[in-house]
Design an enzyme around this catalytic site. Structure first.
Site, short mmCIF file in Angstrom:
data_model
loop_
_atom_site.label_atom_id
_atom_site.label_comp_id
_atom_site.label_asym_id
_atom_site.label_seq_id
_atom_site.Cartn_x
_atom_site.Cartn_y
_atom_site.Cartn_z
N HIS A 252 0.86 -1.18 0.00
CA HIS A 252 0.00 0.00 0.00
C HIS A 252 0.89 1.23 0.00
O HIS A 252 1.91 1.27 0.70
CB HIS A 252 -0.91 0.00 1.24
CG HIS A 252 -2.05 0.97 1.16
ND1 HIS A 252 -1.89 2.32 1.39
CD2 HIS A 252 -3.37 0.79 0.89
CE1 HIS A 252 -3.07 2.93 1.25
NE2 HIS A 252 -3.97 2.03 0.95
N GLU A 307 -7.81 -4.04 -0.48
CA GLU A 307 -8.37 -4.59 -1.71
C GLU A 307 -8.36 -6.12 -1.72
O GLU A 307 -9.19 -6.75 -2.39
CB GLU A 307 -7.60 -4.06 -2.93
CG GLU A 307 -7.98 -2.65 -3.35
CD GLU A 307 -7.34 -1.60 -2.47
OE1 GLU A 307 -6.34 -1.92 -1.78
OE2 GLU A 307 -7.82 -0.45 -2.46
#
Length: 362
Positions: A252, A307
């Site tokens: 991320h 996600e």
């Protein structure tokens, strides 16, 4: 000092959320999400983000009634949705329909009431237009269903089971707000001109549809489908790593440790162990993939991002990939409207400078 993309430039002071990527911490209104999310409904968390406090029983009931009443699309908005060609992408249809709320009957309402109405109608718009694309008739909202359960009902025309609602609601509560991301910044810039809330949310939706921001976690679904079963994890991941491929769902740009949202989603998926094969596969695969990444890329410190489990949940409820970003927006509109309201409370129009680097005639 020039900062490309305004990276690390502080442009806003906010009471709504804080994101501390270095320690993997996300707070809504000063409260850690792992203290807030598990024990409160979508409606309660939305109220908390808007008003800075949890609702009592009467306030919650009042909000639920407002959300229920807000599900009724004005006739002119229905006509606009129905007139759009089916090849228009869903996010474009949502943006167009939301912009049509700029009429006196709506804009004369207090901005807090407008926020609730827009939150109520966005899943109705998504569902109506998606069904139009599929050649299906729209489904009327069910007043007996919660905000998220009703969304699934309007999409599919069948009552969702408890596990589906619980899994999706957890994901959407965790994505309501995430600081000054691109779409939220767009909303604040627009309303800082003293434009209206409809214009601000239209700007946010236009920003969200970009693949660098609101892109769907379809790559993770493809990964899980390629793995198929736990026995294939090692073979599939080793091959991808040897070929230099990116393992979707890991890493991320903000969080340098575990994404706190992925931790809560993992706990939710684990609590449903044995009840859904895709959630089971995701939890088993995560452990093996992290171990393989640590072995092959020890300096990268790659962890699961939101996600990854979002994809597992979407796959388990058979959500089509074209609905991922619109569904994300069903939650994030809470943050957009909260930031727009906050901006107007101590407003200053955004006007950064640009540095000219082009040709100058001597």
């Amino acid at each position: 000092m020039f900062k490309k993309g305004l990276k690390d430039v502080v442009a806003v002071q906010t009471n709504i959320a804080s994101v501390k990527g270095d320690i993997g911490e996300l707070r809504y209104r000063g409260v850690l999400i792992d203290e807030l999310i598990p024990s409160h409904s979508f409606e309660e968390v939305a109220y908390f983000i808007w008003y800075g406090m949890l609702p009592d029983e009467s306030e919650l009931k009042h909000l639920e009634i407002k959300l229920m009443n807000g599900r009724q699309l004005p006739l002119h908005v229905q006509k606009i949705i129905d007139a759009l060609p089916a090849e228009v992408p869903i996010m474009d249809a949502v943006r167009t329909a939301i912009s049509a709320f700029a009429h006196d009957g709506f804009t004369n309402e207090p901005i807090e009431e407008q926020a609730i109405i827009l939150t109520a109608v966005i899943p109705v718009i998504v569902a109506r237009y998606y069904r139009k694309q599929q050649g299906l008739l729209p489904i009327n909202p069910d007043p007996n269903l919660s905000h998220i359960a009703n969304y699934l009902w309007m999409l599919n025309g069948k009552l969702p089971n408890h596990l589906q609602v619980e899994a999706l609601e957890t994901y959407l509560k965790l994505t309501m707000e995430h600081g000054l991301n691109a779409a939220t910044f767009s909303a604040r810039v627009t309303i800082s001109t003293e434009s209206d809330l409809t214009a601000a949310i239209t700007s946010a939706i236009g920003t969200m549809k970009g693949p660098l921001h609101g892109g769907a976690p379809s790559g993770v679904i493809e990964l899980l489908e390629e793995i198929g079963k736990p026995g294939n994890i090692l073979t599939v991941i080793e091959e991808k790593l040897q070929n230099g491929e990116k393992i979707m769902g890991f890493g991320h740009r903000i969080y340098k440790t575990e994404d706190p949202r992925s931790i809560l989603l993992r706990e939710k998926c684990t609590s449903m162990s044995g009840k859904d094969e895709w959630l089971d596969l995701a939890t088993v695969a995560e452990k093996e993939i992290i171990a393989l990444l640590a072995h092959h890329k020890p300096d990268r410190k790659l962890y699961t991002n939101v996600e990854y489990y979002a994809a597992a949940i979407m796959r388990s409820i058979e959500m089509p990939t074209e609905l991922f970003t619109p569904t994300f927006s069903v939650a994030r509109i809470i943050g957009w409207t909260a930031h727009a309201i906050e901006q107007l409370q101590d407003n200053s129009i955004f006007r950064p400078q640009s540095e000219y680097i082009g040709y100058e005639k001597k």
